[in-house]
Design a protein around this motif. Structure first.
Motif, short mmCIF file in Angstrom:
data_model
loop_
_atom_site.label_atom_id
_atom_site.label_comp_id
_atom_site.label_asym_id
_atom_site.label_seq_id
_atom_site.Cartn_x
_atom_site.Cartn_y
_atom_site.Cartn_z
N ASP A 92 0.84 -1.19 0.00
CA ASP A 92 0.00 0.00 0.00
C ASP A 92 0.88 1.25 0.00
O ASP A 92 2.09 1.16 0.25
CB ASP A 92 -0.90 -0.01 1.24
CG ASP A 92 -0.10 0.12 2.52
OD1 ASP A 92 0.09 1.26 2.99
OD2 ASP A 92 0.37 -0.91 3.05
N PRO A 93 0.34 2.42 -0.28
CA PRO A 93 1.16 3.64 -0.38
C PRO A 93 1.94 3.98 0.89
O PRO A 93 3.02 4.57 0.82
CB PRO A 93 0.13 4.72 -0.71
CG PRO A 93 -1.00 4.00 -1.35
CD PRO A 93 -1.06 2.66 -0.67
N LEU A 94 1.39 3.62 2.06
CA LEU A 94 2.08 3.93 3.32
C LEU A 94 3.13 2.89 3.69
O LEU A 94 3.86 3.06 4.65
CB LEU A 94 1.07 4.07 4.46
CG LEU A 94 0.12 5.26 4.38
CD1 LEU A 94 -0.86 5.24 5.56
CD2 LEU A 94 0.88 6.57 4.34
N ARG A 95 3.19 1.81 2.92
CA ARG A 95 4.17 0.75 3.13
C ARG A 95 4.05 0.16 4.54
O ARG A 95 4.96 0.25 5.37
CB ARG A 95 5.58 1.25 2.90
CG ARG A 95 5.88 1.59 1.45
CD ARG A 95 7.24 2.23 1.32
NE ARG A 95 7.81 2.06 -0.02
CZ ARG A 95 8.98 2.56 -0.39
NH1 ARG A 95 9.71 3.28 0.45
NH2 ARG A 95 9.44 2.36 -1.60
N ALA A 96 2.91 -0.43 4.81
CA ALA A 96 2.71 -1.09 6.11
C ALA A 96 3.81 -2.12 6.33
O ALA A 96 4.30 -2.75 5.40
CB ALA A 96 1.34 -1.77 6.13
N CYS A 97 4.20 -2.28 7.58
CA CYS A 97 5.32 -3.19 7.90
C CYS A 97 4.94 -4.63 7.60
O CYS A 97 3.92 -5.13 8.10
CB CYS A 97 5.70 -3.04 9.37
SG CYS A 97 6.54 -1.48 9.72
N PRO A 98 5.76 -5.35 6.82
CA PRO A 98 5.45 -6.74 6.50
C PRO A 98 5.66 -7.67 7.69
O PRO A 98 6.55 -7.45 8.53
CB PRO A 98 6.46 -7.07 5.39
CG PRO A 98 7.02 -5.77 4.93
CD PRO A 98 6.95 -4.85 6.11
N LEU A 99 4.86 -8.71 7.72
CA LEU A 99 5.06 -9.84 8.61
C LEU A 99 5.43 -11.04 7.73
O LEU A 99 4.81 -11.26 6.69
CB LEU A 99 3.79 -10.17 9.40
CG LEU A 99 3.11 -9.04 10.17
CD1 LEU A 99 1.87 -9.58 10.88
CD2 LEU A 99 4.07 -8.42 11.17
N MET A 100 6.43 -11.80 8.16
CA MET A 100 6.84 -12.99 7.41
C MET A 100 7.01 -14.14 8.39
O MET A 100 7.56 -13.95 9.48
CB MET A 100 8.13 -12.71 6.65
CG MET A 100 8.03 -11.46 5.77
SD MET A 100 9.56 -11.03 4.93
CE MET A 100 9.41 -12.02 3.48
N SER A 142 3.63 -14.34 3.88
CA SER A 142 3.75 -12.92 4.20
C SER A 142 2.37 -12.27 4.30
O SER A 142 1.41 -12.72 3.67
CB SER A 142 4.59 -12.20 3.15
OG SER A 142 3.97 -12.22 1.88
N SER A 143 2.33 -11.22 5.10
CA SER A 143 1.11 -10.44 5.26
C SER A 143 1.49 -9.12 5.91
O SER A 143 2.67 -8.82 6.08
CB SER A 143 0.10 -11.20 6.14
OG SER A 143 -1.12 -10.50 6.22
N THR A 144 0.50 -8.34 6.27
CA THR A 144 0.73 -7.13 7.06
C THR A 144 -0.01 -7.29 8.38
O THR A 144 -0.86 -8.16 8.53
CB THR A 144 0.24 -5.87 6.33
OG1 THR A 144 -1.15 -6.02 6.01
CG2 THR A 144 1.03 -5.64 5.05
N GLY A 145 0.35 -6.42 9.33
CA GLY A 145 -0.27 -6.50 10.64
C GLY A 145 -0.70 -5.14 11.15
O GLY A 145 -1.27 -4.33 10.40
N VAL A 159 -0.19 -14.58 1.95
CA VAL A 159 0.29 -14.95 0.61
C VAL A 159 1.73 -15.42 0.72
O VAL A 159 2.37 -15.31 1.77
CB VAL A 159 0.19 -13.76 -0.37
CG1 VAL A 159 -1.25 -13.30 -0.51
CG2 VAL A 159 1.08 -12.60 0.08
N GLY A 160 2.25 -15.91 -0.39
CA GLY A 160 3.64 -16.36 -0.40
C GLY A 160 4.61 -15.20 -0.40
O GLY A 160 4.25 -14.05 -0.15
N VAL A 161 5.85 -15.51 -0.66
CA VAL A 161 6.90 -14.49 -0.72
C VAL A 161 7.59 -14.58 -2.08
O VAL A 161 7.43 -15.55 -2.82
CB VAL A 161 7.94 -14.69 0.41
CG1 VAL A 161 7.31 -14.52 1.77
CG2 VAL A 161 8.63 -16.05 0.28
#
Length: 904
Positions: A145-153, A271-274, A307-309
Motif C-alpha cells: 500500500d502507499p504507506l508501506r505497512a510493515c510486513p510480517l513474514m 507474508s502479510s501485514t499487521g 500470501v507467499g513471498v
C-alpha cells in the motif's frame, strides 16, 4: 611437620592466586557471536591489590569444547615471555564457519608467580564464505500500500529431536524484529544497523538454542523501512539504497544425536501485514491494534489470507559480521510533571532530553485514537514547540482494539525529546501509564568525572547524555529533526571525549570502515557517513580529516595498531585529495564549512572579528592530516612515506606562514580560532608561539572572557591556553556563565549539549529553527580537556592504550576538588585532587601491567608525602625531578595518596 607443610601449601596457593585475570574479550567484544576475522585477537586484564605488578609472560589455550580446555586443546600459545595483554592474535589452524571456540589465559607476574587460569571465554565464528549462506533473500508477495505497512513474514516447521545448539543469522534490507515461538530473538533494536549498505551489510548472530521445542515451531519476522528505503536524509528522500524490503535468515541447528539441519528463508514462507500501518524514522509510527494478527508468530496459527513471498537474487558477497555493539534499551524515565500549556495542550515532561521512545498503557474502546508528539523544549510562553524539528513529524499514533489494558510501543523509529504532547488519549493522563525508554548502542561505560562545581558537574552530565542520544549505531549529529546523519566533522571533534566516556573502539572501528567504503575515488571524504548526500557534498576541511584524525586518536586511546593498518589507505587517499586541491602547497579550493557555528558578532570590536578565513583553516588541517599520516607511517614502518610526507609537511607550513601570518606575527584573521589552530597544529615557528598565545588571550579578554570559537576551534581552545601557560584563562572560559560559553546552556536548564551557543537566547526566544538542535554533542568536546588536563589522565609518551600513563592534574579556577576515573584497556586508572587550606591531596590509581608518571603540582620535592611518608623514602616511588612547577615521579600499579604544599 604436617602443620608446617600445610601452612606452606596455603601460602603457596595464596601467592599463586594473588593476581586475577578478568575482562577477557575477543576482537574487543565479550563472548561475541559472529566473528569473521580469520585470526581473532585476544585481550585480558590483570588485577591485583598489590603495587608494581606487571605481567612477564602469558599462555593462551583454545578448544572447541569448554570441557576440552582441561584436556583436548586445539591451539596453545605456550608460555610466551611478554607483557602484552592486548590484541594477541590466534595462531592455530584455520577456524571454521559457525564454530564456537573457548579460550582461557594465565599469566606470570614480574616476580615469576603464575596466576590461575582465567574463567573461560568464548567466541563463535560467523559465516565466512558466501557459500555458507543457504538462505535466500525473500520479499513480501503482496502488493504494498502507499504507506508501506510493515510486513510480517513467517515459517512453521517441526523439530523431532532434542536440540544441542541452534544459531540464527539474520539481516534485512530495512530493519527487522525476529521471533521464535512468539518470543523476541535477542535484545537488540533497529537491526541490522546502518552501514554503507551497497558495500557493507551487517548480519547479526544469535544463540537461539533454548527457544525451540520438540514438535511444531514457528519463526516470525517483522520488517520496517529504516535507513534502507525509508523517508530519510536531507531533503527527505526515499529508497536511498533500494525500493525493496527483504529478509535473509538462516538457523543452523545441531541435534544431540550429532545430526544437523538448516532452516532458511525461502519461497515456502508466508507474508502479510499487521498492526504497524506505517513506520518512518522521521515521521514516527502508526499502529492500529485492531489489525493485530494475534499469535501470528506462534505455531498452529491459521495463515488463511496470507500470501507467499518472492525470492530475490540480491548479493550476499557484501554481507559482513557485526563489528560493534547493537542498539539496546537502557535507562527509563517516568514523568516528572504533567501539565497543561497556555494553549491548552496536554504535555508530559520527563525531565531529561533523551533519545528513544515512550511506552504507553491505555484503556479505551475500539477505534479510539491518540497521538504522541515529541519535542526537546517548550517555548518562552510554555507551549509545545516543534519548529526546530523541521520536516520531521516525530509523532506516534495508536488506534485501540478495545477491551483490556493495551500497551503501545514503537518498533522502527526513535525520537529525541524531553516533552511529549498527548492528543486524543482516552481518560486521564497518569504518570504510571507513560515510560520513556532510552536507546543507544550498548557500549561499556568507561569514564566518570565529578568536581566541586555543580554547574560543571551538570555540564559533564550533558556531555554524557549528548553521547547517549547520538551514538545509535553511527555517530549522528542530532537525534530529533529531519537529519540524524553521521556528520564526519562532529564525530572527529568529539572522539577523544567519547573514548573517555564509553568503550567506543568497536563502534568507531565499524564506522571508519564505512568512511573508507564511502570515500570517493579521488580520496575525498563525504560530509556524512554512511553517505546519503549528493556527489558534490564532500571534501570539507575538518570534516574530511576524520579519515586521519580518528584512526590516530583510536590508536592512541586503545593501542590497537590494526586501526592504522586498516585505515592507512584511506588516510593516504585523503591527503592525496588535499594535494590535488592545492596550488603551491596551499589548499585554497573547494567548499568548506569553516569554523562552523562560531560566535557571530554584529560589530567590529577593536578591529577584531570572530570570522576566520576558511582557507586559513584548510591549511591548518592540511598540515595536521599530513602529520598524522607521518605518525601512522612511523608506527607501520613505512619509512619511504615518512620521508615523503615529512618533506611535504615542511612545504605546507612554509606556505602557511607566507600566506596567513603578518610580519609582526599576527594571523590574517586575528580570531580566537585562528590562533588556536595555528598553535595546536604547530604551524608557527617556536619564536612566534608565545606571542601568538598572548594575542589569543588578548582576544578572549576583549570579549570579556567569552569564547567566540565554532566546531573546529572550540575543541582545542583550552588545550592551547593551558599548554602555553594560560591555564587561568582556560578556567575563566570554562566557568563563564553568560553567552557564549559552555555553562550558559546549563544556566538555561539544558540537560544535553546544544548545537548553538545560544539555542535559547537570553530573552527566552529561540535561535533560527532551521538549525537549532538541543542535543548535538560537538561542543561537548571540552570534556577532553576536563579529563586529560584538569584532572590529568592521559597517555604518557609512546605508551598508547594507556600502557604508560600520565597523571598530571591542573588545579585552577574556584575548584576545591575534581576527580575522574577511566577504565583503560588494562584496567581502571583514577586521578583526583583536593585542596584544603594550603595543602593539595592527589590520589592516583594505576592498573596492573602499566606504569605511570605522576606529576604532583608543587615547586619542590621537600614537603611532598605519599602514604604519609616523604616520597624520597618510598620504595614504590621513583622521583624523576621538578619541571614547570610539577614534581614528577614514576610509579607502578597500585593506589597512591600524595600530599603537597599548595599555593594558588
Amino acid at each position: 611437620m604436617k602443620k608446617l607443610l600445610l601452612l606452606a601449601l596455603i601460602l603457596s596457593s595464596a601467592l599463586l592466586t594473588a593476581q586475577k585475570i578478568t575482562g577477557l574479550v575477543t576482537e574487543g567484544l565479550t563472548n561475541p557471536l559472529g566473528i569473521d576475522t580469520p585470526q581473532p585477537h585476544f585481550s585480558w586484564k590483570l588485577e591485583s591489590d598489590k603495587r608494581n605488578v606487571m605481567q612477564s609472560a602469558y599462555e593462551i589455550k583454545v578448544t572447541t569444547d569448554e570441557a576440552g580446555l582441561k584436556s583436548k586443546v586445539l591451539w596453545t600459545s605456550g608460555k610466551v615471555t611478554s607483557d602484552q595483554s592486548l590484541y594477541v592474535p590466534y595462531g592455530g589452524s584455520a577456524l571454521a564457519s559457525g564454530q564456537r571456540y573457548y579460550w582461557q589465559v594465565r599469566v606470570w607476574d614480574n616476580k615469576g608467580k603464575a596466576s590461575g587460569w582465567s574463567t573461560p571465554a568464548y567466541w563463535q565464528m560467523g559465516l565466512l564464505k558466501e557459500a555458507d549462506w543457504k538462505a535466500q533473500w525473500i520479499s513480501p508477495g503482496y502488493e504494498e500500500d502507499p504507506l508501506r505497512a510493515c510486513p510480517l513474514m513467517r515459517k512453521e516447521f517441526s523439530i523431532g529431536k532434542k536440540v544441542k545448539s541452534a544459531t540464527a543469522y539474520i539481516t534485512a534490507h530495512g530493519l527487522y524484529e525476529a521471533q521464535i515461538n512468539g518470543k523476541k530473538i535477542g535484545d537488540a533494536y533497529l537491526t541490522p544497523g546502518w552501514t554503507s549498505y551497497s558495500k557493507r551489510l551487517q548480519y547479526q548472530v544469535y544463540d537461539v538454542t533454548g527457544m525451540f521445542k520438540q514438535g511444531s515451531n514457528a519463526i516470525g519476522v517483522t520488517l520496517g523501512n529504516g535507513w534502507y528505503r525509508g523517508l530519510f536524509s536531507l531533503g527527505i528522500r526515499k529508497d536511498i539504497y533500494g525500493s525493496d524490503i527483504s529478509l535473509l535468515m538462516q538457523v543452523n541447528v545441531e541435534y544431540t544425536d550429532g545430526t544437523t539441519e538448516t532452516l532458511v528463508s525461502d519461497n515456502s514462507w508466508k507474508s502479510s501485514t499487521g498492526s504497524i500501518l506505517s513506520s518512518e524514522i522521521y515521521g514516527g509510527e502508526t499502529i492500529d491494534a485492531r489489525k493485530e494478527k494475534t499469535g501470528w508468530a506462534l505455531p498452529g496459527y491459521n495463515t488463511a489470507g496470507w500470501v507467499g513471498v518472492k525470492t530475490q537474487s540480491f548479493p550476499k558477497n557484501t554481507l559482513i559480521a557485526t563489528y560493534n555493539e547493537p542498539i539496546t534499551k537502557h535507562e527509563t524515565f517516568t514523568p516528572v510533571k504533567i501539565l497543561t500549556t497556555p494553549k491548552g495542550e496536554q504535555v508530559i515532561d520527563f525531565g531529561q532530553n533523551l533519545v528513544g521512545w515512550v511506552v504507553v498503557k491505555v484503556n479505551g474502546k475500539a477505534g479510539d485514537t491518540f497521538s504522541i508528539s515529541h519535542s526537546e523544549v517548550l517555548d518562552k510562553e510554555g507551549n509545545f514547540y516543534t519548529e526546530s524539528l523541521r520536516g520531521a513529524k516525530a509523532q506516534d499514533t495508536y488506534i485501540l482494539k478495545g477491551g483490556a489494558t493495551e500497551t503501545f510501543e514503537p518498533h522502527f523509529t526513535w525520537h529525541g525529546f524531553r516533552y511529549i504532547k498527548i492528543e486524543g488519549y482516552p481518560g486521564t493522563l497518569k504518570p504510571e501509564n507513560f515510560t520513556a525508554v532510552v536507546l543507544y548502542s550498548d557500549m561499556e561505560m568507561t569514564g566518570s568525572f565529578t568536581s566541586s562545581n555543580e554547574l560543571i558537574n551538570q555540564l559533564q552530565h550533558n556531555i554524557e547524555w549528548g553521547l547517549r542520544g547520538n551514538f545509535l549505531d553511527v555517530p549522528t549529529d542530532c537525534p530529533q529533526r529531519d537529519e540524524r546523519l553521521g556528520w564526519t566533522g562532529d564525530a572527529q571533534v568529539f572522539f577523544r571525549t567519547a573514548s573517555f566516556l564509553r568503550g567506543v573502539n568497536n563502534f568507531f572501528t565499524k564506522w571508519m570502515k564505512d568512511v573508507q567504503a564511502d570515500q570517493y575515488p579521488d580520496g575525498a571524504v563525504p560530509y556524512v557517513v554512511p553517505n546519503t548526500l549528493m556527489d558534490w557534498d564532500k571534501g570539507s576541511a575538518g570534516w574530511g580529516d576524520v579519515a586521519t584524525i580518528i584512526p590516530w586518536d583510536m590508536y592512541v586511546a586503545y593501542g590497537d595498531k590494526r586501526i592504522l593498518e586498516n585505515q592507512y589507505g584511506s588516510m593516504k587517499a585523503w591527503v592525496g585529495f588535499i594535494q590535488s586541491q592545492s596550488t603551491n602547497d596551499l589548499w585554497n579550493k573547494g567548499n568548506h564549512f569553516g569554523d562552523w557555528l562560531f560566535y557571530s558578532v554584529n560589530d567590529d570590536r577593536d578591529g577584531s572579528s570572530a570570522i576566520t578565513n576558511k582557507y586559513f583553516i584548510t591549511q591548518c588541517f592540511y598540515a595536521h592530516s599530513v602529520q598524522l599520516l607521518i605518525n601512522a607511517a612511523q608506527v607501520l614502518g613505512k619509512t619511504d612515506d615518512v620521508a615523503t610526507y615529512t618533506t611535504l609537511l615542511g612545504r605546507v607550513k612554509n606556505a602557511f606562514l607566507k600566506e596567513y601570518i603578518t610580519p609582526n606575527g599576527s594571523t590574517v584573521s586575528d580570531t580566537q580560532t585562528s590562533y588556536v589552530l595555528a598553535l595546536q597544529f604547530d604551524m608557527l615557528p617556536e619564536n612566534l608561539r608565545a606571542q601568538a598565545a598572548e594575542r589569543l588571550v588578548a582576544n578572549i579578554r576583549r570579549y570579556n572572557n567569552h569564547l567566540t570559537t565554532g566546531f573546529l576551534g572550540t575543541p582545542y581552545l583550552c588545550h592551547v591556553l593551558s599548554r602555553f601557560g594560560h591555564a587561568n584563562v582556560a578556567y575563566d572560559l570554562l566557568l563563564q556563565k553568560t553567552y557564549p560559553s559552555w555553562l550558559y546552556p546549563v544556566t538555561k536548564g539544558a540537560t544535553t549539549i546544544w548545537e548553538r551557543w545560544d539555542g535559547i537566547k537570553t530573552d527566552g526566544t529561540f535561535q533560527t529553527p532551521d538549525m537549532n538542535s538541543y542535543n548535538h554533542y560537538a561542543y561537548g568536546a571540552i570534556g577532553d580537556w576536563m579529563y586529560r588536563v584538569m584532572v590529568g589522565i592521559d597517555v604518557e609518551g609512546d605508551g598508547v592504550g594507556y600502557k604508560k600513563i600520565q597523571i598530571k592534574p591542573l588545579p585552577g579556577g574556584d575548584f576545591t576538588h575534581a576527580s575522574a576515573d577511566y577504565e583503560t584497556p588494562y584496567g581502571k586508572v583514577a586521578s583526583g585532587w583536593k585542596i584544603e587550606g594550603n595543602t593539595l591531596t592527589l590520589t592516583a590509581v594505576v592498573p596492573a601491567n602499566t606504569t605511570a608518571v605522576v606529576c604532583v603540582p608543587a615547586a619542590a620535592i621537600n614537603g611532598i608525602t605519599e602514604g604519609g611518608k616523604a616520597i624520597s623514602t618510598s620504595k614504590d616511588v621513583e622521583v624523576l625531578g621538578v619541571e614547570n612547577k610539577y614534581v614528577k615521579v614514576k610509579v607502578g600499579s597500585g593506589s597512591y595518596v600524595f600530599t603537597a604544599p599548595y599555593q594558588k
